[in-house]
Design an enzyme around this catalytic site. Structure first.
Site: not given
Ligand code: F0G
Length: 446
Positions: A60, A112-113, A203, A205, A246, A438
């Site tokens: 843990y 990002f969304d 950010d 990824a 990613k 979406h």
């Molecule tokens: N930032 C970016 C640039 C992303 O592309 C994503 C996720 C996230 C943050 C959030 O990360 O999914 O681990 O919570 N992108 C995926 C996509 C979902 O299909 O582009 P997550």
């Protein structure tokens, strides 16, 4: 790992997509022949990552897996402090809980969304400062993810410092087409941020893909290794949020990397609350081990060259057939310019989603809409937001498909392109959620 995939008939797919309410997230994976929905968590882990899974320490607190990951993160990114989270949006949730309050302004490049979702959920505002070149898919520009320094400075000048908790730099910039940010731009943003005393959060990824593009497109970096470039990129940031699904090539996981102890201590409180104790934060020990290994594999030049080369291999075939795509090709995906593909469809009929549905019916290929559906409604006015670009993203999972699969995808899309004049009607919404609609939206033919 090798999986079999299922072929289906056009009739079956027409039935399935109707049952799925024309939302490709509602399809069962075995109704999909080639799945280009996302590159997130869909990569194939290596032999070394699978062996690391067997060595996971599930204690843990203070697990050896935690320390292994901590060391890898410090080695690759340079960040001394880190918190594990279950995925990227969880990293956003934890960090933003400790930094963003109602009414705040967060400038950045095409947030990002989920990032925007976490900002707007806190009744704060994301201001897009991406360069205008990003929104013309025909323009050839090496760094379409760059932040426009004039736009950024205007935001910084027109709001009090206490209302701007951070500047977000998305590397690579997913929503504008997997487009990289140059080191020159990163440096300039960091210098401006320092002048205004505002932290910079990456950010991250697809940070390794961004570093690869810097190496091949920014002359002064040609002789640097990807890892050296990564270290330099992160040296200009105060913190990073990471979706490890990613560029770290794992199926699940995320983290926050931080330079400052104070920031780490504040975020730790929320990590414990939302994710788990600070030495596992939503991840099992074996997953932290695989992630530590993945960070090294994901930053190898040969791997990145092969991966990004495969994306370009698909893009080139489409471009050669006159299909309008975001150019230059992105790092993780090819983005089809749906407004130019289907110029007769009105924007309120969800052009990119319509194209995604047509491609699925044509060949069982699942892409994803990056357009009006994804843009959600304006939280204040309740009106649909119409982004400049309506894109269909064909996202390539890491180490999964061969170029033969890419040939199939290209052939399917070319077939749709050849019959595009017959696509005269789009879609309309029947049911939608108030935020991140979406994923669950229900549609029918307009
Ligand atoms: N930032 C970016 C640039 C992303 O592309 C994503 C996720 C996230 C943050 C959030 O990360 O999914 O681990 O919570 N992108 C995926 C996509 C979902 O299909 O582009 P997550």
């Amino acid at each position: 790992m090798v999986e079999s995939i299922q072929r289906s008939t056009r009739e079956e797919r027409m039935e399935w997509i109707k049952t799925a309410k024309y939302n490709l997230f509602n399809l069962k994976s075995d109704q999909v022949f080639i799945d280009l929905l996302t590159d997130s968590g869909t990569g194939a882990m290596s032999d070394k990552q699978w062996s690391e899974m067997m060595l996971g320490d599930e204690s843990y607190a203070g697990a050896s897996s935690y320390y292994k990951l901590k060391e890898a993160i410090e080695d690759i990114t340079g960040f001394e402090y880190f918190l594990p989270t279950h995925q990227g949006r969880a990293a956003e949730n934890v960090l933003f809980s400790s930094m963003i309050k109602e009414g705040d302004i967060i400038p950045g490049n095409s947030h990002f969304d989920t990032t925007k979702g976490h900002i707007e959920f806190r009744k704060a505002h994301a201001v897009d400062c991406t360069i205008d070149e990003a929104f013309d898919t025909t323009l050839d520009h090496p760094f379409k993810g760059n932040i426009d320094l004039v736009k950024l400075e205007n935001v910084l000048k027109s709001h009090p410092r206490q209302n701007i908790p951070m500047i977000i730099v998305t590397v690579t910039c997913n929503s504008s087409g997997g487009q990289p940010v140059s080191m020159e731009n990163i440096k300039a943003v960091a210098a401006m941020a320092q002048q205004y005393d505002i932290p910079v959060v990456f950010d991250s990824a697809r940070f390794a893909e961004n570093a690869y593009f810097i190496k091949i497109r920014e002359a002064t970096y040609a002789d640097k290794s990807v890892r050296e470039i990564v270290r330099e990129m992160f040296s200009y940031a105060d913190a990073m949020t990471m979706s490890s699904k990613k560029d770290a090539i794992v199926n699940m996981g995320g983290f926050i990397g931080m330079k400052h102890k104070e920031m780490f201590e504040k975020a730790s409180v929320f990590n414990i609350l939302f994710e788990g104790f600070i030495s596992y934060g939503g991840m099992s020990g074996r997953d932290m081990n695989a992630l530590a290994q993945g960070l090294y594999e994901g930053t190898e030049f040969n791997y990145l060259e092969t991966r990004i080369g495969q994306v370009a291999y698909l893009g080139q075939q489409l471009k050669d057939h006159g299909i309008p795509v975001q150019y230059p090709f992105g790092g993780h995906a090819i983005f089809i310019d749906a407004k130019r593909f289907l110029p007769e469809l009105p924007v309120d009929q969800f052009i990119a989603q319509t194209l995604a549905v047509e491609l699925y019916i044509e060949g069982g290929v699942r892409g994803v809409e990056i357009g009006t559906l994804l843009a959600d409604r304006d939280p204040e006015t309740g009106e649909n937001r119409y982004p400049d670009l309506e894109l269909l993203r064909l996202t390539i999972p890491r180490r999964v498909y061969s170029n033969n699969h890419m040939d199939y995808v290209a052939a399917a899309l070319i077939n749709v392109f050849e019959r595009r004049v017959e696509i005269s009607k789009g879609l309309k919404i029947v049911k939608e959620a108030p935020i991140l609609r979406h994923f669950t939206v229900e549609l029918e033919k307009a």
